[in-house]
Write a protein that holds these residues in place. Structure first.
Motif, mmCIF file in Angstrom:
data_model
loop_
_atom_site.group_PDB
_atom_site.id
_atom_site.type_symbol
_atom_site.label_atom_id
_atom_site.label_comp_id
_atom_site.label_asym_id
_atom_site.label_seq_id
_atom_site.Cartn_x
_atom_site.Cartn_y
_atom_site.Cartn_z
ATOM 1 N N MET A 50 13.569 34.751 -4.515
ATOM 2 C CA MET A 50 13.216 33.859 -3.411
ATOM 3 C C MET A 50 12.634 32.588 -4.008
ATOM 4 S SD MET A 50 10.576 34.362 -0.204
ATOM 5 C CE MET A 50 9.138 34.649 -1.219
ATOM 6 N N ILE A 51 13.231 31.460 -3.654
ATOM 7 C CA ILE A 51 12.773 30.174 -4.164
ATOM 8 C C ILE A 51 12.094 29.433 -3.022
ATOM 9 C CG2 ILE A 51 13.452 28.051 -5.336
ATOM 10 C CD1 ILE A 51 16.158 29.587 -5.939
ATOM 11 N N VAL A 52 10.861 29.038 -3.237
ATOM 12 C CA VAL A 52 10.123 28.301 -2.208
ATOM 13 C C VAL A 52 9.912 26.882 -2.689
ATOM 14 C CG1 VAL A 52 8.987 30.369 -1.334
ATOM 15 C CG2 VAL A 52 7.875 29.020 -3.097
ATOM 16 N N GLY A 53 9.668 25.993 -1.766
ATOM 17 C CA GLY A 53 9.350 24.661 -2.232
ATOM 18 C C GLY A 53 9.497 23.575 -1.207
ATOM 19 N N GLY A 54 8.599 22.656 -1.267
ATOM 20 C CA GLY A 54 8.660 21.463 -0.461
ATOM 21 C C GLY A 54 8.923 20.260 -1.346
ATOM 22 N N GLN A 55 9.148 20.531 -2.609
ATOM 23 C CA GLN A 55 9.447 19.479 -3.582
ATOM 24 C C GLN A 55 10.779 19.816 -4.240
ATOM 25 O OE1 GLN A 55 7.253 16.857 -3.848
ATOM 26 N NE2 GLN A 55 6.102 17.898 -2.243
ATOM 27 N N ARG A 56 11.288 18.906 -5.037
ATOM 28 C CA ARG A 56 12.547 19.149 -5.751
ATOM 29 C C ARG A 56 12.290 19.716 -7.152
ATOM 30 N NH1 ARG A 56 13.278 14.833 -2.360
ATOM 31 N NH2 ARG A 56 15.234 14.816 -1.219
ATOM 32 N N THR A 57 11.178 20.396 -7.326
ATOM 33 C CA THR A 57 10.731 20.886 -8.632
ATOM 34 C C THR A 57 11.815 21.628 -9.388
ATOM 35 O OG1 THR A 57 8.493 21.057 -7.766
ATOM 36 C CG2 THR A 57 8.961 22.260 -9.797
ATOM 37 N N PHE A 58 12.543 22.513 -8.721
ATOM 38 C CA PHE A 58 13.517 23.355 -9.419
ATOM 39 C C PHE A 58 14.963 22.917 -9.194
ATOM 40 C CE2 PHE A 58 9.821 26.275 -8.991
ATOM 41 C CZ PHE A 58 9.546 26.367 -10.345
ATOM 42 N N TRP A 59 15.166 21.754 -8.594
ATOM 43 C CA TRP A 59 16.532 21.264 -8.425
ATOM 44 C C TRP A 59 17.169 21.104 -9.802
ATOM 45 C CZ3 TRP A 59 18.174 17.216 -4.328
ATOM 46 C CH2 TRP A 59 17.921 17.700 -3.044
ATOM 47 N N TYR A 60 18.333 21.686 -9.962
ATOM 48 C CA TYR A 60 19.133 21.594 -11.185
ATOM 49 C C TYR A 60 18.396 22.105 -12.421
ATOM 50 C CZ TYR A 60 22.526 19.203 -8.313
ATOM 51 O OH TYR A 60 23.428 18.903 -7.330
ATOM 52 N N ASP A 61 17.409 22.955 -12.231
ATOM 53 C CA ASP A 61 16.721 23.593 -13.349
ATOM 54 C C ASP A 61 17.642 24.692 -13.887
ATOM 55 O OD1 ASP A 61 15.016 26.051 -14.298
ATOM 56 O OD2 ASP A 61 13.685 24.309 -14.506
ATOM 57 N N GLU A 62 18.015 24.606 -15.151
ATOM 58 C CA GLU A 62 19.004 25.531 -15.715
ATOM 59 C C GLU A 62 18.568 26.987 -15.645
ATOM 60 O OE1 GLU A 62 22.190 25.133 -16.486
ATOM 61 O OE2 GLU A 62 21.920 23.078 -15.771
ATOM 62 N N THR A 63 17.291 27.273 -15.838
ATOM 63 C CA THR A 63 16.817 28.647 -15.767
ATOM 64 C C THR A 63 16.944 29.187 -14.349
ATOM 65 O OG1 THR A 63 15.286 28.266 -17.595
ATOM 66 C CG2 THR A 63 14.854 30.187 -16.199
ATOM 67 N N VAL A 64 16.552 28.403 -13.374
ATOM 68 C CA VAL A 64 16.635 28.834 -11.971
ATOM 69 C C VAL A 64 18.095 28.990 -11.549
ATOM 70 C CG1 VAL A 64 16.062 28.228 -9.584
ATOM 71 C CG2 VAL A 64 14.383 27.866 -11.400
ATOM 72 N N LEU A 65 18.947 28.077 -11.956
ATOM 73 C CA LEU A 65 20.374 28.184 -11.621
ATOM 74 C C LEU A 65 20.984 29.441 -12.242
ATOM 75 C CD1 LEU A 65 21.491 24.451 -12.001
ATOM 76 C CD2 LEU A 65 20.946 25.686 -9.892
ATOM 77 N N ARG A 66 20.618 29.724 -13.494
ATOM 78 C CA ARG A 66 21.110 30.942 -14.164
ATOM 79 C C ARG A 66 20.644 32.184 -13.412
ATOM 80 N NH1 ARG A 66 18.459 34.354 -17.094
ATOM 81 N NH2 ARG A 66 16.764 32.923 -17.599
ATOM 82 N N LEU A 67 19.379 32.213 -13.033
ATOM 83 C CA LEU A 67 18.861 33.364 -12.289
ATOM 84 C C LEU A 67 19.580 33.526 -10.957
ATOM 85 C CD1 LEU A 67 15.059 33.059 -13.090
ATOM 86 C CD2 LEU A 67 16.613 34.891 -13.827
ATOM 87 N N CYS A 68 19.813 32.433 -10.259
ATOM 88 C CA CYS A 68 20.558 32.503 -8.988
ATOM 89 C C CYS A 68 21.922 33.150 -9.213
ATOM 90 C CB CYS A 68 20.752 31.107 -8.399
ATOM 91 S SG CYS A 68 19.303 30.384 -7.637
ATOM 92 N N ARG A 69 22.616 32.713 -10.235
ATOM 93 C CA ARG A 69 23.950 33.250 -10.521
ATOM 94 C C ARG A 69 23.895 34.726 -10.894
ATOM 95 N NH1 ARG A 69 24.329 28.076 -13.689
ATOM 96 N NH2 ARG A 69 25.166 26.586 -12.182
ATOM 97 N N GLU A 70 22.893 35.113 -11.692
ATOM 98 C CA GLU A 70 22.759 36.516 -12.096
ATOM 99 C C GLU A 70 22.465 37.421 -10.898
ATOM 100 O OE1 GLU A 70 19.803 36.877 -15.168
ATOM 101 O OE2 GLU A 70 20.970 35.665 -16.582
ATOM 102 N N PHE A 71 21.518 37.036 -10.067
ATOM 103 C CA PHE A 71 21.183 37.839 -8.888
ATOM 104 C C PHE A 71 22.395 37.931 -7.963
ATOM 105 C CE2 PHE A 71 16.841 37.267 -10.269
ATOM 106 C CZ PHE A 71 16.167 38.386 -9.770
ATOM 107 N N HIS A 72 23.054 36.809 -7.758
ATOM 108 C CA HIS A 72 24.225 36.774 -6.874
ATOM 109 C C HIS A 72 25.346 37.663 -7.406
ATOM 110 C CE1 HIS A 72 27.015 35.252 -3.923
ATOM 111 N NE2 HIS A 72 27.838 34.895 -4.885
#
Length: 151
Positions: A50-72
């Motif tokens: 679950m990614i929360v945020g009111g900022q663009r902190t994790f936009w295009y963050d490679e680690t977060v994108l990788r995790l999204c792909r792995e979970f998916h």
């Protein structure tokens, strides 16, 4: 609120970020304790992301994108609320699929640029991806997470 809803339903919620320890949110109104850094998260150990945020902190963050792909790829939950709703689209997971995001023109444009279909709704469930448009949808979002994880 989603974290509390998940915990009340019996789920252990682990908070991850780029730095360990205690964090403060915008205007110091929200605080959280980071249990693990993102680089140490193993998707095999969790039921969802679950990614929360009111900022663009994790936009295009490679680690977060990788995790999204792995979970998916494992059929696990990938969820995002507020402006972070753009992240599953950035990970390439929503091509031709519906999602929502905080109604910021740049966020909507980014979702569409990444092939997703923006829907102006509080919460959108698209397979194992759940997105919500912001704080007003937090309770509905939390309930949708519990429903998905309880299957």
């Amino acid at each position: 609120m989603p974290k509390e809803i998940l915990a009340k339903a019996g789920f252990l919620v682990v908070t991850a970020s780029t730095v360990p320890g205690d964090l403060s949110g915008k205007k110091n109104l929200t605080t959280a304790h980071v249990d693990i850094t993102l680089d140490k998260v193993n998707s095999a150990d969790y039921q969802g992301l679950m990614i929360v945020g009111g900022q663009r902190t994790f936009w295009y963050d490679e680690t977060v994108l990788r995790l999204c792909r792995e979970f998916h790829a494992a059929g696990k939950l990938v969820a995002a609320i507020c402006i972070s709703g753009a992240i599953p689209a950035q990970a390439g997971l929503l091509r031709g699929r519906e999602c929502t995001v905080f109604p910021d023109p740049a966020a909507i444009e980014d979702i569409q640029k990444n092939g997703a279909v923006y829907v102006h709704q509080p919460v959108v469930v698209s397979g194992n991806i759940i997105t919500a448009d912001g704080p007003a949808a937090a309770e509905e979002f939390g309930q949708a997470l519990v429903e998905f994880l309880s299957r």
